[in-house]
Write a protein that holds these residues in place. Structure first.
Motif, PDB file in Angstrom:
ATOM      1  N   LYS A 155       0.839  -1.204   0.000  1.00  0.00           N
ATOM      2  CA  LYS A 155       0.000   0.000   0.000  1.00  0.00           C
ATOM      3  C   LYS A 155       0.871   1.250   0.000  1.00  0.00           C
ATOM      4  O   LYS A 155       0.603   2.221  -0.725  1.00  0.00           O
ATOM      5  N   GLN A 156       1.913   1.235   0.829  1.00  0.00           N
ATOM      6  CA  GLN A 156       2.811   2.387   0.903  1.00  0.00           C
ATOM      7  C   GLN A 156       3.502   2.633  -0.440  1.00  0.00           C
ATOM      8  O   GLN A 156       3.614   3.780  -0.890  1.00  0.00           O
ATOM      9  N   LEU A 157       3.940   1.574  -1.087  1.00  0.00           N
ATOM     10  CA  LEU A 157       4.604   1.708  -2.382  1.00  0.00           C
ATOM     11  C   LEU A 157       3.625   2.157  -3.466  1.00  0.00           C
ATOM     12  O   LEU A 157       3.986   2.919  -4.373  1.00  0.00           O
ATOM     13  N   LEU A 158       2.391   1.712  -3.398  1.00  0.00           N
ATOM     14  CA  LEU A 158       1.373   2.151  -4.354  1.00  0.00           C
ATOM     15  C   LEU A 158       1.071   3.637  -4.178  1.00  0.00           C
ATOM     16  O   LEU A 158       0.801   4.347  -5.154  1.00  0.00           O
ATOM     17  N   GLU A 159       1.111   4.102  -2.939  1.00  0.00           N
ATOM     18  CA  GLU A 159       0.838   5.510  -2.663  1.00  0.00           C
ATOM     19  C   GLU A 159       1.992   6.416  -3.092  1.00  0.00           C
ATOM     20  O   GLU A 159       1.767   7.495  -3.655  1.00  0.00           O
ATOM     21  N   ASP A 160       3.214   5.994  -2.800  1.00  0.00           N
ATOM     22  CA  ASP A 160       4.353   6.906  -2.884  1.00  0.00           C
ATOM     23  C   ASP A 160       5.228   6.733  -4.115  1.00  0.00           C
ATOM     24  O   ASP A 160       6.137   7.539  -4.341  1.00  0.00           O
ATOM     25  N   THR A 161       5.019   5.674  -4.909  1.00  0.00           N
ATOM     26  CA  THR A 161       5.896   5.434  -6.061  1.00  0.00           C
ATOM     27  C   THR A 161       5.056   5.166  -7.305  1.00  0.00           C
ATOM     28  O   THR A 161       3.835   4.994  -7.233  1.00  0.00           O
ATOM     29  N   THR A 162       5.753   5.098  -8.443  1.00  0.00           N
ATOM     30  CA  THR A 162       5.111   4.713  -9.703  1.00  0.00           C
ATOM     31  C   THR A 162       5.585   3.339 -10.151  1.00  0.00           C
ATOM     32  O   THR A 162       5.472   2.986 -11.322  1.00  0.00           O
ATOM     33  N   ALA A 197      -8.756  -3.781  -5.465  1.00  0.00           N
ATOM     34  CA  ALA A 197      -7.566  -4.191  -6.208  1.00  0.00           C
ATOM     35  C   ALA A 197      -6.445  -3.166  -6.024  1.00  0.00           C
ATOM     36  O   ALA A 197      -6.698  -1.988  -5.751  1.00  0.00           O
ATOM     37  N   PRO A 198      -5.183  -3.589  -6.172  1.00  0.00           N
ATOM     38  CA  PRO A 198      -4.065  -2.651  -6.042  1.00  0.00           C
ATOM     39  C   PRO A 198      -4.157  -1.456  -6.981  1.00  0.00           C
ATOM     40  O   PRO A 198      -3.850  -0.324  -6.589  1.00  0.00           O
ATOM     41  N   ARG A 222      -4.275   2.475  -5.873  1.00  0.00           N
ATOM     42  CA  ARG A 222      -3.349   3.510  -6.367  1.00  0.00           C
ATOM     43  C   ARG A 222      -4.125   4.680  -6.974  1.00  0.00           C
ATOM     44  O   ARG A 222      -3.740   5.837  -6.808  1.00  0.00           O
ATOM     45  N   ARG A 223      -5.185   4.394  -7.687  1.00  0.00           N
ATOM     46  CA  ARG A 223      -5.979   5.460  -8.283  1.00  0.00           C
ATOM     47  C   ARG A 223      -6.545   6.406  -7.228  1.00  0.00           C
ATOM     48  O   ARG A 223      -6.598   7.614  -7.416  1.00  0.00           O
ATOM     49  N   ARG A 224      -6.938   5.839  -6.086  1.00  0.00           N
ATOM     50  CA  ARG A 224      -7.545   6.645  -5.030  1.00  0.00           C
ATOM     51  C   ARG A 224      -6.505   7.389  -4.195  1.00  0.00           C
ATOM     52  O   ARG A 224      -6.728   8.535  -3.795  1.00  0.00           O
TER      53      ARG A 224
END
Length: 318
Positions: A272-279, A308-309, A313-315
């Protein structure tokens, strides 16, 4: 039936959560063809201002606690969870009496602590904001506290998680009692999603592992810092200088779960952290978080987070 709704106010009430109750049940929408609620804001002393959690703001209940006696629904906003904060015994007694008379109680966020103090959580499932679930479970050990869900419907008791989850719980109750058409129209007026299932997971941050056992603390921290590595119970037990059986027993006592489930949860939180902070793409995130493949990441992420992941990330992606 859902006709008379009473909101219970105590000192240091949280304004947003109180506002949620006012927005759903306090506005007159009869011109839109919706049923009206007899909404009463109640306190121990009608006409006497109460402090709010927001500095410089007070709110004044118009009605006394006697209005709870024939209420169909008693709503409870959020209040402080500090050990030295005590609810007025008159409020607790009025809420208990309302339940005995047939009322439903709905709490928003830390309002669950008032329900607990009134004895309404005993033997029941419930939830609250993810930051407070540990304290709620500790303070009311006979309750079953679910740390993940948005709200819990136990019939005459509905508890919800933090902030916006209170909207979900309110609309769920309206849908349950008055039908989907009414709930959808209220949601449309509020410009919010008409329905989020209560089983959807709360969006929580990745916490630092907590442990009181010296024998496990270093191992937990090491596991958390090396989630990308494969781990076996045998290896972890050896790192902790314990037998496999002793390690598994001590681990469950400290964390409330198994090493495999704990690792999976921490890996999802890292993802979750990587989805929020990275591409980073999903395969790379899967590798860094220890899942090995995007397919396995999707499986566990959907199961634990509820979406879904890519949707996460979209949110929340920056």
């Amino acid at each position: 039936m859902l006709s008379k709704v009473a909101a219970v106010l105590c000192d240091n009430v949280a304004m947003f959560e109180f506002g949620v109750l006012c927005e759903v049940f306090g506005l007159d929408r009869r011109d839109d063809g919706l049923p009206g609620f007899d909404f009463r804001v109640c306190g121990t002393e009608p006409g006497v201002p109460l402090r709010c959690s927001s500095p410089g703001i007070t709110v004044t209940p118009e009605y006394g606690l006697d209005e709870l006696a024939d209420a169909d629904l008693v709503t409870v906003p959020a209040y402080p969870v500090a050990e030295d904060y005590e609810f007025d015994p008159r409020v607790l007694r009025a809420v208990r009496d309302a339940v005995d008379a047939g009322a439903t109680v709905l709490t928003v966020c830390s309002g669950a602590f008032l329900a607990g103090a009134a004895g309404l959580l005993d033997g029941r499932k419930c939830t609250t904001h993810w930051r407070h679930v540990g304290k709620l479970a500790e303070r009311y050990p006979s309750a079953t506290v679910d740390p993940d869900v948005l709200f819990v419907d136990e019939g005459n008791l509905i508890t919800s998680a933090g902030t916006a989850a209170g909207i979900d719980a309110c609309l769920h109750l309206v849908r349950r009692e008055l039908g989907s058409a009414v709930a959808n129209k209220i949601a449309r007026r509020m410009v919010v999603p008409p329905q989020r299932d209560g089983g959807q997971r709360q969006f929580i941050e990745r916490p630092v592992p907590e442990c009181t056992s010296d024998g496990l603390r270093d191992t937990l921290l090491w596991m958390d810092r090396h989630l990308e590595l494969p781990h076996t119970v045998e290896d972890l037990a050896a790192r902790s200088a314990m037998s496999t059986r002793t390690f598994a027993r001590r681990f469950a006592a400290e964390t409330g779960t198994t090493p495999v489930k704990w690792l999976t949860n921490q890996r999802v939180l890292l993802a979750k952290q990587l989805l929020e902070d990275t591409t980073l793409d999903l395969e790379t995130i899967a590798g860094r978080s220890g899942f090995g493949s995007a397919a396995l990441l999707r499986h566990h992420f959907q199961r634990l987070v509820g979406i879904a992941p890519t949707e996460y990330r979209r949110r929340f992606g920056s």
